[in-house]
Design a protein around this motif. Structure first.
Motif, PDB file in Angstrom:
ATOM      1  N   SER A 118       0.841  -1.194   0.000  1.00  0.00           N
ATOM      2  CA  SER A 118       0.000   0.000   0.000  1.00  0.00           C
ATOM      3  C   SER A 118       0.876   1.245   0.000  1.00  0.00           C
ATOM      4  O   SER A 118       1.988   1.233   0.529  1.00  0.00           O
ATOM      5  CB  SER A 118      -0.905  -0.003   1.233  1.00  0.00           C
ATOM      6  OG  SER A 118      -1.737  -1.149   1.228  1.00  0.00           O
ATOM      7  N   PRO A 119       0.399   2.338  -0.593  1.00  0.00           N
ATOM      8  CA  PRO A 119       1.179   3.580  -0.581  1.00  0.00           C
ATOM      9  C   PRO A 119       1.439   4.037   0.845  1.00  0.00           C
ATOM     10  O   PRO A 119       0.619   3.874   1.741  1.00  0.00           O
ATOM     11  CB  PRO A 119       0.284   4.571  -1.339  1.00  0.00           C
ATOM     12  CG  PRO A 119      -0.626   3.715  -2.172  1.00  0.00           C
ATOM     13  CD  PRO A 119      -0.853   2.470  -1.374  1.00  0.00           C
ATOM     14  N   SER A 230       3.839   0.415 -19.971  1.00  0.00           N
ATOM     15  CA  SER A 230       4.409  -0.182 -18.764  1.00  0.00           C
ATOM     16  C   SER A 230       3.327  -1.033 -18.126  1.00  0.00           C
ATOM     17  O   SER A 230       2.151  -0.657 -18.128  1.00  0.00           O
ATOM     18  CB  SER A 230       4.878   0.896 -17.783  1.00  0.00           C
ATOM     19  OG  SER A 230       6.001   1.583 -18.280  1.00  0.00           O
ATOM     20  N   ILE A 231       3.726  -2.172 -17.603  1.00  0.00           N
ATOM     21  CA  ILE A 231       2.786  -3.084 -16.954  1.00  0.00           C
ATOM     22  C   ILE A 231       2.968  -2.968 -15.448  1.00  0.00           C
ATOM     23  O   ILE A 231       4.048  -3.210 -14.921  1.00  0.00           O
ATOM     24  CB  ILE A 231       3.011  -4.539 -17.415  1.00  0.00           C
ATOM     25  CG1 ILE A 231       3.060  -4.612 -18.942  1.00  0.00           C
ATOM     26  CG2 ILE A 231       1.919  -5.439 -16.863  1.00  0.00           C
ATOM     27  CD1 ILE A 231       1.842  -4.040 -19.639  1.00  0.00           C
ATOM     28  N   LEU A 232       1.896  -2.551 -14.762  1.00  0.00           N
ATOM     29  CA  LEU A 232       1.958  -2.305 -13.324  1.00  0.00           C
ATOM     30  C   LEU A 232       1.178  -3.367 -12.568  1.00  0.00           C
ATOM     31  O   LEU A 232       0.081  -3.763 -12.987  1.00  0.00           O
ATOM     32  CB  LEU A 232       1.392  -0.923 -13.001  1.00  0.00           C
ATOM     33  CG  LEU A 232       1.968   0.249 -13.813  1.00  0.00           C
ATOM     34  CD1 LEU A 232       1.283   1.549 -13.395  1.00  0.00           C
ATOM     35  CD2 LEU A 232       3.465   0.352 -13.647  1.00  0.00           C
ATOM     36  N   ALA A 233       1.746  -3.835 -11.455  1.00  0.00           N
ATOM     37  CA  ALA A 233       1.084  -4.818 -10.612  1.00  0.00           C
ATOM     38  C   ALA A 233       0.075  -4.142  -9.704  1.00  0.00           C
ATOM     39  O   ALA A 233       0.346  -3.086  -9.132  1.00  0.00           O
ATOM     40  CB  ALA A 233       2.111  -5.580  -9.773  1.00  0.00           C
ATOM     41  N   VAL A 234      -1.121  -4.752  -9.585  1.00  0.00           N
ATOM     42  CA  VAL A 234      -2.174  -4.254  -8.694  1.00  0.00           C
ATOM     43  C   VAL A 234      -2.733  -5.429  -7.915  1.00  0.00           C
ATOM     44  O   VAL A 234      -2.370  -6.587  -8.143  1.00  0.00           O
ATOM     45  CB  VAL A 234      -3.302  -3.554  -9.499  1.00  0.00           C
ATOM     46  CG1 VAL A 234      -2.762  -2.324 -10.199  1.00  0.00           C
ATOM     47  CG2 VAL A 234      -3.926  -4.499 -10.517  1.00  0.00           C
ATOM     48  N   ASN A 274     -10.736   4.590 -13.378  1.00  0.00           N
ATOM     49  CA  ASN A 274     -11.002   5.994 -13.061  1.00  0.00           C
ATOM     50  C   ASN A 274      -9.836   6.618 -12.300  1.00  0.00           C
ATOM     51  O   ASN A 274      -8.880   5.938 -11.906  1.00  0.00           O
ATOM     52  CB  ASN A 274     -12.311   6.137 -12.284  1.00  0.00           C
ATOM     53  CG  ASN A 274     -12.280   5.404 -10.954  1.00  0.00           C
ATOM     54  OD1 ASN A 274     -11.235   5.133 -10.392  1.00  0.00           O
ATOM     55  ND2 ASN A 274     -13.453   5.083 -10.442  1.00  0.00           N
ATOM     56  N   GLY A 275      -9.927   7.927 -12.085  1.00  0.00           N
ATOM     57  CA  GLY A 275      -8.831   8.655 -11.472  1.00  0.00           C
ATOM     58  C   GLY A 275      -8.503   8.189 -10.072  1.00  0.00           C
ATOM     59  O   GLY A 275      -7.336   8.116  -9.688  1.00  0.00           O
ATOM     60  N   THR A 276      -9.529   7.863  -9.278  1.00  0.00           N
ATOM     61  CA  THR A 276      -9.286   7.410  -7.910  1.00  0.00           C
ATOM     62  C   THR A 276      -8.463   6.134  -7.892  1.00  0.00           C
ATOM     63  O   THR A 276      -7.497   6.011  -7.122  1.00  0.00           O
ATOM     64  CB  THR A 276     -10.619   7.185  -7.181  1.00  0.00           C
ATOM     65  OG1 THR A 276     -11.371   8.403  -7.174  1.00  0.00           O
ATOM     66  CG2 THR A 276     -10.387   6.726  -5.755  1.00  0.00           C
ATOM     67  N   LEU A 279      -4.737   6.764  -9.042  1.00  0.00           N
ATOM     68  CA  LEU A 279      -3.840   7.466  -8.119  1.00  0.00           C
ATOM     69  C   LEU A 279      -3.068   6.480  -7.245  1.00  0.00           C
ATOM     70  O   LEU A 279      -1.854   6.623  -7.051  1.00  0.00           O
ATOM     71  CB  LEU A 279      -4.637   8.429  -7.244  1.00  0.00           C
ATOM     72  CG  LEU A 279      -4.967   9.791  -7.852  1.00  0.00           C
ATOM     73  CD1 LEU A 279      -5.739  10.638  -6.855  1.00  0.00           C
ATOM     74  CD2 LEU A 279      -3.709  10.512  -8.300  1.00  0.00           C
ATOM     75  N   GLY A 280      -3.762   5.491  -6.712  1.00  0.00           N
ATOM     76  CA  GLY A 280      -3.080   4.499  -5.884  1.00  0.00           C
ATOM     77  C   GLY A 280      -2.081   3.685  -6.687  1.00  0.00           C
ATOM     78  O   GLY A 280      -0.980   3.383  -6.207  1.00  0.00           O
TER      79      GLY A 280
END
Length: 347
Positions: A118-119, A230-234, A274-276, A279-280
């Protein structure tokens, strides 16, 4: 009695190293600083700083790294970006370079079952994009754009950053030949850097694969679309952070011009986030570990190919599941139909 004067190999090697060190140290510090180090790129400058204590002290000076950042990314000459870089903790411009040059580390970024952390800070209230496009090592586009992240419009709408207005175009030196020659030329000659900066948290990440992962030419209009990714992990798997650059034919008909440069993030189902949610994702990417900066092109293309294979596997699995459900529903419908007529005929 004959006494041998030959020196052992280890002693000879030691003397050679001492002679080399002496000859290098005999150079004036201002010569090294003014005429040698400014000619090095960022990776070489970082490697040079590991050679000796003297070189480490000289190579760590902010003005050298500021020049390196400006030459690598002309957009960082913007007063706003310069002000942010100058206030970076623990190294200033060199710290910024270490964040913005390489891809993220494999463990945080690759197509593996990694659960991202988590951030550690609140979401940024503003994002700054520093974008540079080069063709055949010549700068053809450079821009810095600020994006607010606090309004309801940003947080609820699909995340997208456009650098050009609908009627804006950017001329390029790319000729418009027939066939697939354009795609091959662009693939080999165009590079893009999209650095996303958190001005409050003093974090940055380069979201581009440096070179396109795909280049497609429309058979009818002749438009060429390049995708840097770029491939980002979520938490739910992986998302694609895609930068789309679209080139159309100029009015004269002999050159290409850029008419679209945008950044968007989509999940493995092709749905825009979406933007929310973004951001994370972006904040974790900024705080993630960075690689060494080498083989960026091959690594970016490998990860994108890996992502497409995983995406296709998920789609095929969903298609098989839906096919099985359709078959079961059809069988159930037929069974109910037969049972109804049997009830009517044999009651």
């Amino acid at each position: 009695m004959i006494t041998s004067t030959a020196q052992p190999p280890a002693t000879t090697a030691s003397m050679a190293e001492e002679d080399s060190a002496t000859s290098f140290s005999s150079l004036q510090t201002d010569i090294i600083e003014a005429h040698i180090l400014p000619r090095l790129d960022g990776i070489t400058l970082a490697a040079t700083s590991c050679c000796s204590n003297t070189l480490r002290q000289i190579s760590s000076q902010d003005h050298l790294w500021s020049k390196t950042c400006h030459s690598t990314w002309p957009s960082t000459r913007s007063p706003r970006v310069c002000q942010i870089i100058s206030t970076y903790p623990d190294g200033g411009p060199s710290k910024f370079f270490s964040q913005a040059f390489p891809l993220l580390e494999e463990d945080d970024h690759s197509c593996s079952n990694v659960r991202p952390s988590s951030p550690s800070a609140p979401p940024p209230s503003e994002l700054i994009s520093a974008v540079d496009i080069h063709y055949q090592d010549k700068l053809i586009f450079s821009k810095v754009q600020e994006t607010e992240t606090v309004t309801g419009w940003f947080r609820c709408s699909p995340f997208r950053i456009d650098l050009l207005e609908p009627k804006d175009v950017v001329p390029t030196p790319i000729k418009h030949p027939e066939g697939d020659e354009t795609c091959t030329s662009i693939f080999n000659s165009m590079t893009l850097s999209w650095i996303l900066i958190d001005p409050i948290g003093r974090q940055a990440v380069n979201l581009s694969s440096h070179k396109p992962v795909t280049v497609q030419r429309h058979w009818l209009t002749g438009e060429v679309q390049m995708r840097f990714a770029s491939i980002l992990a979520v938490d739910s798997g992986h998302v694609q952070c895609g930068i789309v650059v679209t080139c159309s034919v100029s009015e004269e008909g002999d050159m290409m011009q850029i008419r679209e440069i945008c950044l968007e993030i989509e999940d493995m189902d092709g749905m825009h986030i979406n933007g929310t949610g973004c951001l994370g994702i972006l904040q974790r990417a900024m705080e993630g570990k960075k690689g060494k900066g080498r083989n960026r092109v091959q690594e970016g293309q490998r990860r994108y190919k890996e992502y497409l294979e995983m995406k296709k596997e998920i789609q095929d699995r969903k298609a098989r599941t839906e096919g099985t459900l359709d078959t079961l529903c059809m069988a159930l419908g037929v069974s109910c139909f037969l049972a109804f007529w049997c009830f009517i005929l044999f009651r």
